[in-house]
Design an enzyme around this catalytic site. Structure first.
Site, mmCIF file in Angstrom:
data_model
loop_
_atom_site.group_PDB
_atom_site.id
_atom_site.type_symbol
_atom_site.label_atom_id
_atom_site.label_comp_id
_atom_site.label_asym_id
_atom_site.label_seq_id
_atom_site.Cartn_x
_atom_site.Cartn_y
_atom_site.Cartn_z
ATOM 1 N N ASP A 92 0.887 -1.329 0.357
ATOM 2 C CA ASP A 92 0.471 -0.041 0.161
ATOM 3 C C ASP A 92 0.775 1.085 0.317
ATOM 4 O OD1 ASP A 92 -2.510 1.707 0.091
ATOM 5 O OD2 ASP A 92 -1.895 1.169 2.309
ATOM 6 N N HIS A 93 0.322 2.184 0.102
ATOM 7 C CA HIS A 93 0.849 3.318 0.323
ATOM 8 C C HIS A 93 2.121 3.573 0.718
ATOM 9 C CE1 HIS A 93 -2.478 6.465 0.201
ATOM 10 N NE2 HIS A 93 -3.847 5.314 0.906
ATOM 11 N N HIS A 189 -8.537 7.544 5.426
ATOM 12 C CA HIS A 189 -7.699 6.891 6.341
ATOM 13 C C HIS A 189 -8.249 7.111 7.983
ATOM 14 C CE1 HIS A 189 -5.266 7.222 3.014
ATOM 15 N NE2 HIS A 189 -5.501 5.925 2.896
ATOM 16 N N GLY A 190 -7.675 6.134 8.465
ATOM 17 C CA GLY A 190 -8.502 5.937 10.087
ATOM 18 C C GLY A 190 -9.383 5.792 10.428
ATOM 19 N N SER A 221 -12.291 1.666 6.119
ATOM 20 C CA SER A 221 -12.592 1.650 7.647
ATOM 21 C C SER A 221 -14.289 2.504 8.350
ATOM 22 C CB SER A 221 -11.757 1.198 8.584
ATOM 23 O OG SER A 221 -11.049 0.155 8.291
ATOM 24 N N ASN A 243 -9.593 -0.129 0.732
ATOM 25 C CA ASN A 243 -8.670 -0.640 1.348
ATOM 26 C C ASN A 243 -9.586 -0.660 2.930
ATOM 27 O OD1 ASN A 243 -7.488 -0.806 -0.881
ATOM 28 N ND2 ASN A 243 -5.474 1.309 0.698
ATOM 29 N N ALA A 245 -8.420 -1.685 6.955
ATOM 30 C CA ALA A 245 -6.914 -1.326 7.678
ATOM 31 C C ALA A 245 -7.811 -1.424 9.125
ATOM 32 C CB ALA A 245 -5.681 -1.083 7.057
#
Length: 313
Positions: A92-93, A189-190, A221, A243, A245
């Site tokens: 990933d990134h 993200h997060g 998420s 994605n 995580a």
């Protein structure tokens, strides 16, 4: 492409078209800890779902894992548990070529170059260089255009957000020939705390209308299931890769009664009972995403996958 690669280990170039034609998306799950690779794979096997296992460059640093160690555990568990569902091992990134080279050497079948914080021309040039390098090894490439925000800076350092321009996306894909494009359409993200998750469906459709490149939704998420399903089911092809995580790590930590992340070594050193509790929580989370978010559960036995894994190499 390594000649001894198991036939069910694929690239994004091979896997994403199958998912799109089937009307579902592949979950790109980041276990973050090598000990959580096993439950991620086992959940997919039990659900009979194709999947992507990934880790980012920042996660290597934050959890003290190397590309070689992560890939070695992935292939070890693949063999030990006799995993038969289609799976991609994805980086990933990542912003630097050295990490990309190390991942490819370790057996990753797909890599992401994230130069999205750079001006368009520089992003394009860096992506072209990675595509050319990866092509020598039969490895697929994902890139990012626009900036996807973050709430925890684990997967990426950049918390700014800039939505992807559909016309720029078309030009970028045509010039780079990437296999997948991460787009900024409202997710982050997060963990969502103050802001609420959203997806700009009109922008997604506009991007897809201008390019046949498979689209990736980062920051899956915490996004409501109905929102993800709608992004996948957009007319003409929506999102093919989602994605996930943070949800996996939160499930593991909750099972352990912890709030703060562990190092990879600390997770692996937990007493067996605690480690199994964390693994069970991760497996349950992966299974839930496959069944209720992605629509991929039960699809690993579709004829299209069987044909691909037999004839691709």
């Amino acid at each position: 492409m390594t000649p001894d690669r198991p036939t069910n280990v694929l690239t994004l170039r091979e896997a994403l078209p199958v998912a799109e034609r089937g009307g579902y998306a592949l979950g790109s799950f980041s276990p973050r800890y090598v000990a959580m690779i096993r439950p991620t794979l086992l959940a997919a096997e039990r659900c009979r779902s194709p999947l992507i296992v990934q880790i980012s460059s920042n996660e290597f640093r934050r959890y003290d894992v190397t590309p070689a160690a992560f890939a070695a555990e992935f292939y070890r568990q693949l063999a030990a548990e006799r995993i038969s569902v289609p799976v991609v091992l994805h980086l990933d990134h990542t912003k630097d070529m050295a990490t990309i080279e190390a991942a490819i050497a370790a057996g990753f079948t797909s890599v992401m170059i994230d130069a999205s914080e750079q001006p368009f021309a520089e992003n394009l040039a860096q992506t072209q260089a990675v595509v050319a390098y990866a092509a020598r090894f039969g490895v697929s490439v994902e890139a990012e255009l626009g900036r996807i925000g973050t709430t925890d800076r684990i997967e990426t350092d950049d918390d700014t957000e800039l939505y992807t321009d559909p016309d720029e996306a078309a030009a970028f894909v045509a010039a780079t020939e990437v296999d997948a494009l991460a787009v900024s359409v409202g997710t982050a993200h997060g963990v969502y705390t103050v802001r609420q998750p959203r997806i700009d469906f009109a922008r997604l459709q506009a991007i897809r209308a201008r390019s046949a490149c498979h689209l990736v939704l980062h920051g899956g998420s915490g996004v409501p299931a109905e929102m993800v399903r709608a992004a996948i089911a957009l007319p003409g092809g929506g999102v093919s890769k989602v994605n996930i995580a943070t949800d996996l790590e939160l499930a593991a930590l909750a099972a352990l009664g912890r709030a703060e992340r562990l190092s990879d070594a600390a997770m692996s050193a937990l007493p067996a009972e605690q480690l199994e509790a964390a693994r069970a929580a991760v497996a349950a989370t992966v299974a839930d995403k496959m069944g209720n978010f992605l629509g991929s559960a039960g699809r690993a036995d579709d004829p299209a996958w069987r044909e691909l894994t037999v004839t691709a190499r």
